[in-house]
Design a protein around this motif. Structure first.
Motif, mmCIF file in Angstrom:
data_model
loop_
_atom_site.group_PDB
_atom_site.id
_atom_site.type_symbol
_atom_site.label_atom_id
_atom_site.label_comp_id
_atom_site.label_asym_id
_atom_site.label_seq_id
_atom_site.Cartn_x
_atom_site.Cartn_y
_atom_site.Cartn_z
ATOM 1 N N SER A 179 0.833 -1.205 0.000
ATOM 2 C CA SER A 179 0.000 0.000 0.000
ATOM 3 C C SER A 179 0.868 1.255 0.000
ATOM 4 O O SER A 179 1.868 1.337 0.699
ATOM 5 N N SER A 180 0.448 2.236 -0.769
ATOM 6 C CA SER A 180 1.148 3.526 -0.761
ATOM 7 C C SER A 180 0.470 4.514 0.182
ATOM 8 O O SER A 180 1.016 5.573 0.471
ATOM 9 N N LYS A 181 -0.713 4.166 0.682
ATOM 10 C CA LYS A 181 -1.427 5.049 1.603
ATOM 11 C C LYS A 181 -0.859 4.934 3.016
ATOM 12 O O LYS A 181 -0.419 3.869 3.435
ATOM 13 N N GLU A 182 -0.896 6.033 3.744
ATOM 14 C CA GLU A 182 -0.398 6.055 5.109
ATOM 15 C C GLU A 182 -1.347 5.289 6.028
ATOM 16 O O GLU A 182 -2.559 5.433 5.943
ATOM 17 N N VAL A 183 -0.778 4.472 6.895
ATOM 18 C CA VAL A 183 -1.506 3.697 7.895
ATOM 19 C C VAL A 183 -1.064 4.203 9.260
ATOM 20 O O VAL A 183 0.135 4.353 9.511
ATOM 21 N N PHE A 184 -2.034 4.463 10.144
ATOM 22 C CA PHE A 184 -1.732 5.046 11.447
ATOM 23 C C PHE A 184 -1.911 4.042 12.571
ATOM 24 O O PHE A 184 -2.957 3.401 12.680
ATOM 25 N N ILE A 185 -0.903 3.945 13.420
ATOM 26 C CA ILE A 185 -0.978 3.175 14.662
ATOM 27 C C ILE A 185 -1.434 4.172 15.724
ATOM 28 O O ILE A 185 -0.780 5.190 15.942
ATOM 29 N N ILE A 186 -2.575 3.875 16.396
ATOM 30 C CA ILE A 186 -3.150 4.861 17.320
ATOM 31 C C ILE A 186 -3.149 4.399 18.774
ATOM 32 O O ILE A 186 -3.705 5.090 19.627
ATOM 33 N N GLY A 187 -2.538 3.283 19.083
ATOM 34 C CA GLY A 187 -2.414 2.883 20.481
ATOM 35 C C GLY A 187 -2.986 1.529 20.772
ATOM 36 O O GLY A 187 -3.547 0.890 19.909
ATOM 37 N N GLY A 188 -2.803 1.123 21.983
ATOM 38 C CA GLY A 188 -2.153 1.708 23.121
ATOM 39 C C GLY A 188 -0.670 1.414 23.233
ATOM 40 O O GLY A 188 -0.001 1.116 22.246
ATOM 41 N N ALA A 189 -0.182 1.466 24.456
ATOM 42 C CA ALA A 189 1.256 1.409 24.715
ATOM 43 C C ALA A 189 1.920 0.159 24.135
ATOM 44 O O ALA A 189 2.983 0.255 23.512
ATOM 45 N N GLU A 190 1.332 -1.002 24.330
ATOM 46 C CA GLU A 190 1.935 -2.239 23.809
ATOM 47 C C GLU A 190 1.907 -2.272 22.289
ATOM 48 O O GLU A 190 2.837 -2.781 21.655
ATOM 49 N N ILE A 191 0.862 -1.724 21.704
ATOM 50 C CA ILE A 191 0.762 -1.662 20.244
ATOM 51 C C ILE A 191 1.832 -0.715 19.707
ATOM 52 O O ILE A 191 2.527 -1.027 18.737
ATOM 53 N N TYR A 192 1.985 0.442 20.346
ATOM 54 C CA TYR A 192 3.052 1.372 19.945
ATOM 55 C C TYR A 192 4.417 0.691 20.024
ATOM 56 O O TYR A 192 5.221 0.788 19.097
#
Length: 163
Positions: A90-103
């Motif tokens: 994918s060329s589109k931006e994907v956002f990681i939005i949380g929480g702490a363990e996911i970050y």
């Protein structure tokens, strides 16, 4: 793949207290909405449950180990590899939005950080993972307009991975 983290934190990298944000900044919520709208967002189950509903105008992906977990309006994925493979081309931006363990889990894979830095110390129990700042370069900084009913200032920072 264009993978980014978006997060708000205090002076001590605090991001939460009892599965909630320890602050309420309407302008920052608007900024979050503007940046992530029309993109995919990835969150952990606890983060989804703290929000309580899918966020509109976004592809909502919830990461959980629970194979029976199901939410209307969200895609459920069960591993970091599944998410990375889903967006590999994918060329589109994907956002990681949380929480702490996911970050913490996604930090090695992201190439951009959107950080709202709040100039205040809050009480809480959840912190953003340690960052090796030698691997990042700040590409943008903008001071936010102070919310009328909040006694602290904050700023928006964008960092790009250098190594």
């Amino acid at each position: 793949m264009n993978l980014s983290i978006i997060v708000a934190m205090d002076k001590n990298q605090l991001i939460g207290n009892r599965n909630k944000m320890p602050w309420y900044l309407p302008a920052d919520l608007s900024y979050f909405k503007k940046i992530t709208s029309k993109h995919s967002i990835v969150m952990g189950r606890k983060t989804f449950e703290s929000i309580g509903k899918p966020l509109e105008n976004r592809r909502n992906i919830v990461l959980t180990r629970n194979t029976d977990y199901s939410i209307d309006g969200c895609e459920i994925m069960h591993s970091i590899d599944e998410i990375l493979n889903t967006f590999a081309n994918s060329s589109k931006e994907v956002f990681i939005i949380g929480g702490a363990e996911i970050y913490k889990s996604f930090l090695p894979y992201v190439n951009r950080l959107y950080i709202t830095q709040i100039d205040h110390e809050f009480e809480g129990d959840t912190f953003f993972p340690k960052i090796d700042w030698n691997k990042w370069k700040e590409t943008s900084k903008k001071n936010a307009i102070k919310d009328t009913d909040k006694p602290y200032t904050y700023s928006y920072h964008i960092y790009e991975r250098t190594t």
